[in-house]
Design an enzyme around this catalytic site. Structure first.
Site, PDB file in Angstrom:
ATOM      1  N   ASP A   1     -17.233 -30.613  -0.133  1.00 39.23           N
ATOM      2  CA  ASP A   1     -16.051 -31.121   0.560  1.00 39.23           C
ATOM      3  C   ASP A   1     -15.670 -30.154   1.665  1.00 39.23           C
ATOM      4  O   ASP A   1     -15.531 -28.956   1.432  1.00 39.23           O
ATOM      5  CB  ASP A   1     -14.896 -31.266  -0.436  1.00 39.23           C
ATOM      6  CG  ASP A   1     -13.632 -31.841   0.185  1.00 39.23           C
ATOM      7  OD1 ASP A   1     -13.672 -32.278   1.351  1.00 39.23           O
ATOM      8  OD2 ASP A   1     -12.592 -31.849  -0.504  1.00 39.23           O
TER       9      ASP A   1
ATOM     10  N   MET B   1      -5.013 -29.075  -5.657  1.00 39.42           N
ATOM     11  CA  MET B   1      -4.761 -27.821  -4.956  1.00 39.42           C
ATOM     12  C   MET B   1      -3.330 -27.394  -5.281  1.00 39.42           C
ATOM     13  O   MET B   1      -2.433 -27.419  -4.440  1.00 39.42           O
ATOM     14  CB  MET B   1      -4.984 -28.005  -3.455  1.00 39.42           C
ATOM     15  CG  MET B   1      -6.438 -28.182  -3.089  1.00 39.42           C
ATOM     16  SD  MET B   1      -6.697 -28.664  -1.355  1.00 39.42           S
ATOM     17  CE  MET B   1      -6.617 -30.453  -1.517  1.00 39.42           C
TER      18      MET B   1
ATOM     19  N   SER C   1     -12.062 -39.047   1.503  1.00 36.57           N
ATOM     20  CA  SER C   1     -10.774 -38.405   1.275  1.00 36.57           C
ATOM     21  C   SER C   1      -9.748 -39.158   2.105  1.00 36.57           C
ATOM     22  O   SER C   1      -9.876 -39.242   3.332  1.00 36.57           O
ATOM     23  CB  SER C   1     -10.803 -36.939   1.701  1.00 36.57           C
ATOM     24  OG  SER C   1      -9.489 -36.418   1.753  1.00 36.57           O
TER      25      SER C   1
ATOM     26  N   ASP D   1      -6.748 -35.867  -2.488  1.00 36.82           N
ATOM     27  CA  ASP D   1      -6.396 -34.456  -2.326  1.00 36.82           C
ATOM     28  C   ASP D   1      -4.915 -34.265  -2.614  1.00 36.82           C
ATOM     29  O   ASP D   1      -4.057 -34.830  -1.924  1.00 36.82           O
ATOM     30  CB  ASP D   1      -6.708 -33.991  -0.897  1.00 36.82           C
ATOM     31  CG  ASP D   1      -8.196 -33.843  -0.651  1.00 36.82           C
ATOM     32  OD1 ASP D   1      -8.836 -33.077  -1.400  1.00 36.82           O
ATOM     33  OD2 ASP D   1      -8.717 -34.485   0.277  1.00 36.82           O
TER      34      ASP D   1
ATOM     35  N   HIS E   1     -11.529 -40.228  -3.239  1.00 37.80           N
ATOM     36  CA  HIS E   1     -11.149 -38.832  -3.490  1.00 37.80           C
ATOM     37  C   HIS E   1      -9.710 -38.602  -3.048  1.00 37.80           C
ATOM     38  O   HIS E   1      -9.344 -38.903  -1.907  1.00 37.80           O
ATOM     39  CB  HIS E   1     -12.111 -37.919  -2.715  1.00 37.80           C
ATOM     40  CG  HIS E   1     -11.882 -36.461  -2.897  1.00 37.80           C
ATOM     41  ND1 HIS E   1     -12.338 -35.767  -3.998  1.00 37.80           N
ATOM     42  CD2 HIS E   1     -11.268 -35.539  -2.098  1.00 37.80           C
ATOM     43  CE1 HIS E   1     -12.018 -34.486  -3.878  1.00 37.80           C
ATOM     44  NE2 HIS E   1     -11.368 -34.322  -2.741  1.00 37.80           N
TER      45      HIS E   1
ATOM     46  N   HIS F   1      -8.405 -33.894  -6.511  1.00 37.71           N
ATOM     47  CA  HIS F   1      -8.657 -32.478  -6.268  1.00 37.71           C
ATOM     48  C   HIS F   1      -7.295 -31.798  -6.253  1.00 37.71           C
ATOM     49  O   HIS F   1      -6.523 -31.942  -5.301  1.00 37.71           O
ATOM     50  CB  HIS F   1      -9.392 -32.324  -4.936  1.00 37.71           C
ATOM     51  CG  HIS F   1      -9.554 -30.920  -4.473  1.00 37.71           C
ATOM     52  ND1 HIS F   1      -9.979 -30.608  -3.204  1.00 37.71           N
ATOM     53  CD2 HIS F   1      -9.356 -29.720  -5.097  1.00 37.71           C
ATOM     54  CE1 HIS F   1     -10.029 -29.288  -3.054  1.00 37.71           C
ATOM     55  NE2 HIS F   1      -9.639 -28.740  -4.191  1.00 37.71           N
TER      56      HIS F   1
ATOM     57  N   MET G   1     -16.461 -25.968  -1.942  1.00 34.54           N
ATOM     58  CA  MET G   1     -15.659 -26.115  -0.731  1.00 34.54           C
ATOM     59  C   MET G   1     -16.408 -25.501   0.449  1.00 34.54           C
ATOM     60  O   MET G   1     -16.789 -24.327   0.418  1.00 34.54           O
ATOM     61  CB  MET G   1     -14.302 -25.425  -0.891  1.00 34.54           C
ATOM     62  CG  MET G   1     -13.352 -26.103  -1.859  1.00 34.54           C
ATOM     63  SD  MET G   1     -12.995 -27.845  -1.462  1.00 34.54           S
ATOM     64  CE  MET G   1     -12.369 -27.716   0.220  1.00 34.54           C
TER      65      MET G   1
ATOM     66  N   MET H   1      -1.803 -31.602  -2.902  1.00 29.20           N
ATOM     67  CA  MET H   1      -1.317 -30.267  -2.538  1.00 29.20           C
ATOM     68  C   MET H   1       0.141 -30.127  -2.962  1.00 29.20           C
ATOM     69  O   MET H   1       0.933 -31.066  -2.804  1.00 29.20           O
ATOM     70  CB  MET H   1      -1.429 -30.039  -1.030  1.00 29.20           C
ATOM     71  CG  MET H   1      -2.821 -30.179  -0.466  1.00 29.20           C
ATOM     72  SD  MET H   1      -2.828 -29.881   1.312  1.00 29.20           S
ATOM     73  CE  MET H   1      -4.398 -30.637   1.758  1.00 29.20           C
TER      74      MET H   1
END
Length: 227
Positions: A182, A70, A6, A33, A31, A68, A139, A35
């Protein structure tokens, strides 16, 4: 086990260099992330499709990129990330009213579909979608909040249950859904999740930190897996 970094813990002014370092160390899956400053505890907005598109151009077509998401409006925005060049989109079941439709839409669009669920969401909530998923992500911390400890009992129980069900699914001729974890994964616990049946581990600060190079950290992680 596949280890994917990540890059959330990286210096954002050096994302391309960090990816280069990871690839040189032997990593071929990164990966991302994402948000939106709303869905998770961390109110920080990370990077969006424009940055991901630049990273795709930088690393080339042979490196797998997943994101991912979020974010709250995943059903309305996931195509932007597919168009930016990710291979796999991992969406929160908690952020989607019709996950079956989301899976079908992604499949028709030619992108792999993954489902991720929060620590307080039970495994039973995700089982109806399992036969159609390319990947399911457990998670092992609350997403979006840094510095948390690995939630060992909860995470391993979920992983073992999913491992058993996925193995039965494969034995019956169904889809080989990959099992990912993760959150708080480091050298001292990666062996635990490997033994429980995880196939893909997302590692953040355990790979990208100021104490050692990515290559050195990767060697340490693999040495624990080999024990």
């Amino acid at each position: 086990m596949i280890i994917t970094p990540s890059i959330l813990t990286a210096d954002f002014s050096r994302l391309g260099e960090v990816c280069d370092e990871a690839i040189a160390a032997g990593i071929d899956w990164i990966h991302l992330d994402v948000m939106d400053g709303n869905f998770v505890i961390n109110k920080t907005v990370t990077f969006g499709p424009a940055v991901i598109s630049s990273l795709r151009n930088h690393v080339g077509p042979d490196i797998k990129l997943d994101c991912h998401l979020m974010i709250t409006n995943v059903s309305d925005t996931w195509k932007q990330f597919a168009d930016a060049g990710v291979n796999l989109i991992i969406a929160h079941i908690e952020a989607c009213d019709d996950f079956s439709k989301l899976i079908n839409d992604m499949r028709e669009y030619g992108v792999e579909c993954g489902l991720v669920f929060n620590p307080d969401t039970p495994v039973d909530d995700v089982l109806p979608y399992l036969p159609d998923l390319d990947l399911i992500l457990v998670m092992s911390v609350v997403p979006g909040k840094g510095g948390q400890s690995f939630m060992e009992e909860m995470a391993l129980n979920k992983v073992k249950k999913l491992r058993s069900i996925i193995d039965e699914q494969i034995a019956a001729g169904g889809r080989k859904t990959l099992l990912m974890i993760d959150g708080g994964i480091k050298s001292h616990n990666i062996g635990l999740v490997n033994d429980a049946g995880v196939e893909v581990a997302v590692v953040g600060s355990g790979l990208i930190n100021d104490k050692a190079t990515i290559a050195e950290n990767l060697v340490l992680l693999h040495s624990e897996l080999d024990k």
